[in-house]
Design a protein around this motif. Sequence first.
Motif, PDB file in Angstrom:
ATOM      1  N   PHE A  97       0.824  -1.206   0.000  1.00 24.83           N
ATOM      2  CA  PHE A  97       0.000   0.000   0.000  1.00 24.83           C
ATOM      3  C   PHE A  97       0.862   1.263   0.000  1.00 24.83           C
ATOM      4  CE2 PHE A  97      -3.312  -2.930   1.448  1.00 24.83           C
ATOM      5  CZ  PHE A  97      -4.385  -2.484   0.689  1.00 24.83           C
ATOM      6  N   VAL A  98       2.034   1.227   0.662  1.00 24.06           N
ATOM      7  CA  VAL A  98       2.926   2.390   0.645  1.00 24.06           C
ATOM      8  C   VAL A  98       3.405   2.676  -0.773  1.00 24.06           C
ATOM      9  CG1 VAL A  98       5.159   3.254   1.431  1.00 24.06           C
ATOM     10  CG2 VAL A  98       3.644   2.120   3.038  1.00 24.06           C
ATOM     11  N   ILE A  99       3.899   1.658  -1.467  1.00 21.04           N
ATOM     12  CA  ILE A  99       4.375   1.840  -2.843  1.00 21.04           C
ATOM     13  C   ILE A  99       3.216   2.239  -3.752  1.00 21.04           C
ATOM     14  CG2 ILE A  99       5.512   0.707  -4.772  1.00 21.04           C
ATOM     15  CD1 ILE A  99       7.307   1.259  -2.374  1.00 21.04           C
ATOM     16  N   SER A 109       5.038  12.183  -2.097  1.00 19.96           N
ATOM     17  CA  SER A 109       6.030  12.454  -3.135  1.00 19.96           C
ATOM     18  C   SER A 109       7.236  11.531  -3.048  1.00 19.96           C
ATOM     19  CB  SER A 109       6.469  13.921  -3.059  1.00 19.96           C
ATOM     20  OG  SER A 109       7.016  14.193  -1.767  1.00 19.96           O
ATOM     21  N   THR A 110       7.621  11.132  -1.843  1.00 17.34           N
ATOM     22  CA  THR A 110       8.752  10.220  -1.659  1.00 17.34           C
ATOM     23  C   THR A 110       8.277   8.989  -0.890  1.00 17.34           C
ATOM     24  OG1 THR A 110       9.427  11.291   0.399  1.00 17.34           O
ATOM     25  CG2 THR A 110      10.390  12.145  -1.648  1.00 17.34           C
ATOM     26  N   VAL A 111       9.113   7.974  -0.943  1.00 20.47           N
ATOM     27  CA  VAL A 111       8.750   6.742  -0.233  1.00 20.47           C
ATOM     28  C   VAL A 111       8.693   6.959   1.278  1.00 20.47           C
ATOM     29  CG1 VAL A 111       9.458   4.358   0.238  1.00 20.47           C
ATOM     30  CG2 VAL A 111       9.625   5.273  -2.074  1.00 20.47           C
ATOM     31  N   PRO A 112       9.644   7.682   1.909  1.00 22.13           N
ATOM     32  CA  PRO A 112       9.487   7.956   3.355  1.00 22.13           C
ATOM     33  C   PRO A 112       8.224   8.744   3.671  1.00 22.13           C
ATOM     34  CG  PRO A 112      11.752   8.306   2.687  1.00 22.13           C
ATOM     35  CD  PRO A 112      10.975   8.112   1.427  1.00 22.13           C
ATOM     36  N   ASN A 113       7.895   9.756   2.832  1.00 23.25           N
ATOM     37  CA  ASN A 113       6.660  10.502   3.068  1.00 23.25           C
ATOM     38  C   ASN A 113       5.435   9.616   2.903  1.00 23.25           C
ATOM     39  OD1 ASN A 113       8.134  12.794   3.533  1.00 23.25           O
ATOM     40  ND2 ASN A 113       7.840  13.652   1.489  1.00 23.25           N
ATOM     41  N   THR A 150       0.954   6.603   5.234  1.00 22.49           N
ATOM     42  CA  THR A 150       0.241   5.330   5.400  1.00 22.49           C
ATOM     43  C   THR A 150       0.096   4.969   6.870  1.00 22.49           C
ATOM     44  OG1 THR A 150       1.224   4.615   3.309  1.00 22.49           O
ATOM     45  CG2 THR A 150       0.151   2.935   4.635  1.00 22.49           C
ATOM     46  N   ILE A 151       1.141   5.231   7.661  1.00 20.98           N
ATOM     47  CA  ILE A 151       1.050   4.972   9.107  1.00 20.98           C
ATOM     48  C   ILE A 151      -0.015   5.862   9.737  1.00 20.98           C
ATOM     49  CG2 ILE A 151       2.309   5.117  11.284  1.00 20.98           C
ATOM     50  CD1 ILE A 151       4.815   4.314   9.799  1.00 20.98           C
ATOM     51  N   LYS A 152      -0.077   7.127   9.315  1.00 19.12           N
ATOM     52  CA  LYS A 152      -1.117   8.018   9.828  1.00 19.12           C
ATOM     53  C   LYS A 152      -2.512   7.503   9.486  1.00 19.12           C
ATOM     54  CE  LYS A 152       1.653  12.257   9.681  1.00 19.12           C
ATOM     55  NZ  LYS A 152       1.801  13.606   9.065  1.00 19.12           N
ATOM     56  N   MET A 153      -2.675   7.008   8.263  1.00 20.67           N
ATOM     57  CA  MET A 153      -3.981   6.461   7.878  1.00 20.67           C
ATOM     58  C   MET A 153      -4.309   5.212   8.683  1.00 20.67           C
ATOM     59  SD  MET A 153      -4.194   7.024   3.762  1.00 20.67           S
ATOM     60  CE  MET A 153      -5.952   6.801   3.819  1.00 20.67           C
ATOM     61  N   LEU A 154      -3.279   4.431   9.013  1.00 17.42           N
ATOM     62  CA  LEU A 154      -3.516   3.244   9.827  1.00 17.42           C
ATOM     63  C   LEU A 154      -3.972   3.622  11.230  1.00 17.42           C
ATOM     64  CD1 LEU A 154      -3.257   0.127   9.751  1.00 17.42           C
ATOM     65  CD2 LEU A 154      -0.957   0.395  10.663  1.00 17.42           C
ATOM     66  N   GLU A 169      -5.828  12.403   5.255  1.00 19.92           N
ATOM     67  CA  GLU A 169      -6.446  13.452   4.453  1.00 19.92           C
ATOM     68  C   GLU A 169      -6.889  12.830   3.128  1.00 19.92           C
ATOM     69  OE1 GLU A 169      -3.700  16.610   4.079  1.00 19.92           O
ATOM     70  OE2 GLU A 169      -3.655  17.078   6.224  1.00 19.92           O
ATOM     71  N   PHE A 170      -8.101  12.341   3.135  1.00 20.99           N
ATOM     72  CA  PHE A 170      -8.609  11.650   1.955  1.00 20.99           C
ATOM     73  C   PHE A 170      -9.080  12.629   0.884  1.00 20.99           C
ATOM     74  CE2 PHE A 170     -12.179   9.536  -0.270  1.00 20.99           C
ATOM     75  CZ  PHE A 170     -11.465   8.517  -0.868  1.00 20.99           C
ATOM     76  N   GLU A 171      -9.445  13.839   1.271  1.00 27.73           N
ATOM     77  CA  GLU A 171     -10.006  14.776   0.298  1.00 27.73           C
ATOM     78  C   GLU A 171      -8.989  15.146  -0.777  1.00 27.73           C
ATOM     79  OE1 GLU A 171     -11.482  18.097   2.379  1.00 27.73           O
ATOM     80  OE2 GLU A 171     -13.083  16.990   3.413  1.00 27.73           O
ATOM     81  N   ALA A 172      -7.729  15.399  -0.365  1.00 28.41           N
ATOM     82  CA  ALA A 172      -6.704  15.745  -1.349  1.00 28.41           C
ATOM     83  C   ALA A 172      -6.458  14.587  -2.312  1.00 28.41           C
ATOM     84  CB  ALA A 172      -5.414  16.135  -0.640  1.00 28.41           C
ATOM     85  N   MET A 173      -6.455  13.380  -1.803  1.00 27.31           N
ATOM     86  CA  MET A 173      -6.279  12.208  -2.663  1.00 27.31           C
ATOM     87  C   MET A 173      -7.449  12.066  -3.618  1.00 27.31           C
ATOM     88  SD  MET A 173      -5.021   9.688   0.408  1.00 27.31           S
ATOM     89  CE  MET A 173      -5.105   8.226  -0.577  1.00 27.31           C
TER      90      MET A 173
END
Length: 682
Positions: free
Chosen positions: A300-302, A316-320, A325-329, A334-338
Amino acid sequence: PFDCDVPSNLKTVYHPTCRSPNPAETYVAPQNTSVSQKVLEMTGAYTPAVGATQGAFDVFFEVEHDPQIAMELATRLRHSQWIDSATSVLQIETLALNAESAFFAVVKMTFTFRFDGVVDRNIQTRTLQVITGISIMEYIPEFVWVFLITWLLLQELRQVLRMCWQRKLGHYFSDVWNVVDWISIVLGFGLIGVYVIIVLDSVSLAGQVITLPRAPLPANVDLSIYRTDWTSVIAKAEALYVIREGHLFFLYIYSSIITLRFLKGFLGQQKLAMIQFSLARSSSDVFHFQIVFGIIFITFVIGGHVLFGVALQEWSTVPNALSSTIKMLMGAFEFEAMYDYAPWSATVWFWLFLFSMVFLLLKLFTSVLVYHFSKFRKIVGPTDTIFTDTWDGIRDLLWRCEWRKDNIMDRDFMNSLANPYEDLMEGLAEKAKITDEMSEMMESNVLGIRMARSRQDARSLNGLKDDLQEHPSAMLLKEKEMQRELRTVGCDATTADHLIDECDMSNKKHERWNQKLQHMDVEKARGFLKMLRIHQGQLSEYCDQIENGVAEEMTNVIDGLEVLEKSIEEAFDGLRELRLTEVDSLALCPARLPYAGTTIRDTFQNSLGHQPPRKGTAAVPGRGDLRSAAEADNYYALDNGVGNDMGPAPPALMDNSQGGSRAYPPQSSQLALPGMDDRTFS
């Protein structure tokens, strides 16, 4: 300038130049500038820095002077193009003092000129405590810490010496908690040593800053020495900060070691030990669960980085993307921007993540922990809470005070200072003759005895309770006998009575849980075994009854055969006697015949032969009422050696007992008698 690694056709068109990857050894000031060359040389702007990496050039701003002078120097450097296209990094360092809070501040501003024209800024402020002297009163907590570590060291050394005396040093270091104790001791003394170095260096740094000349600088001050001293002060402050950062990091490691020591202490409380063992037992399942969880989570991160990384900074980056993803877990997302960027992709990604990671895997993780906790709780049974142990500890403390008071009243002062439970556990273990495995588990944690008994119960075929009842030493002792047994292991009478009362209270409190301390699978197997034993007993009883009946019947048959054998022997003896007396029949005397010359055979209308009856009778010697008619061709003849080969016919019998005539045909049986010329008797 350095030729860029680009295709040759681009070089001919654009003539690009790049910064060299190798650091510059010299820095020549431009000649076509109106700035005074003498001023630039006095600042050392084009002189390689002493003690720094190659390619570094330092400029000193004397902030002790008027700040306008420093601004004028910066303007001159800008006009002389001291920062040009070959510059990759610009660093500004200074050491500030906040006298109100008594802290030094090492301020470091870094500007990185990237190849794409972007300038990255990084400002770091590192603080150091100003220590001008050492006061003992300020370090009382540190002295207490040293005392506690020293006390722990003495305890461990005493235990090591005892294990060496018992030749169990390998067993001592095989316990992971003892290794944790020694790590905490070594790390603690190391941190103390580093802290002493930090304090001494801080005092030295403050002394160097104090000795530096203040503005306005005297005329006889050598600027090169002055700048070298400031360089040394800043370098020492940075080195001291690095040492302090390492010290803080190892303090964090030390706090983790202390946490492990807390876990060791938790093994002395039943409820906390049960939770700790439940987590330890589930570690294998949790590890394999984390493999599955990690693979799906990284997917899910990738996926989020690929789908939304082009437009959203959070992905934008893999660490970000990992952080998002951890925050969503955790439920913060922030689903609106997505959704605004890619509605369909965001919807599919979000709901797959929600169902697989949150609803499925996290619930599975909780189920694994609950399963191991409930299973282990059935093994150890009821456990006292920390509040119950606190109350029991208070009661025991009050009893100890009373016990010591009684000893003092009895003028037994030495015993009043002793431990009433000293050597009690060793004595009880020796008295009970427990196994080495149970002894090790008893010493390791408060639930060791329960776990060892549960393991023995699982290994027992009938169950530990039934095995103990069959054991000769499992008989219940009376109170006086228990008191006497406790006194043999080192207790006095008061302590023995106290222990007996406490054990009675504990047994009554946990009595209703005794039936629940069972392995269900083992109990099913034992129930099946008991059923087999019951049926085996019944089958054995039935087989015993059958064997007894068969034995009785065999006895009767043998008795009958013996009677028959005796009867046959008597019959043979009679036959031998009749042979000697020339009697050819043992039949009963028939009734008188109707007239002379008539035989019984006539009554059956010649059914026993084909020849007409012969007239006349022959007298039988010794039998006055018996008449015998002989017929030569009758197969009922007794070969007695007289007449033809068939011999005379057997006599016929007539019964006239009830007014009629009833004829009895003779029964024929043949017996071959050895020693009688193979003759046949009817």
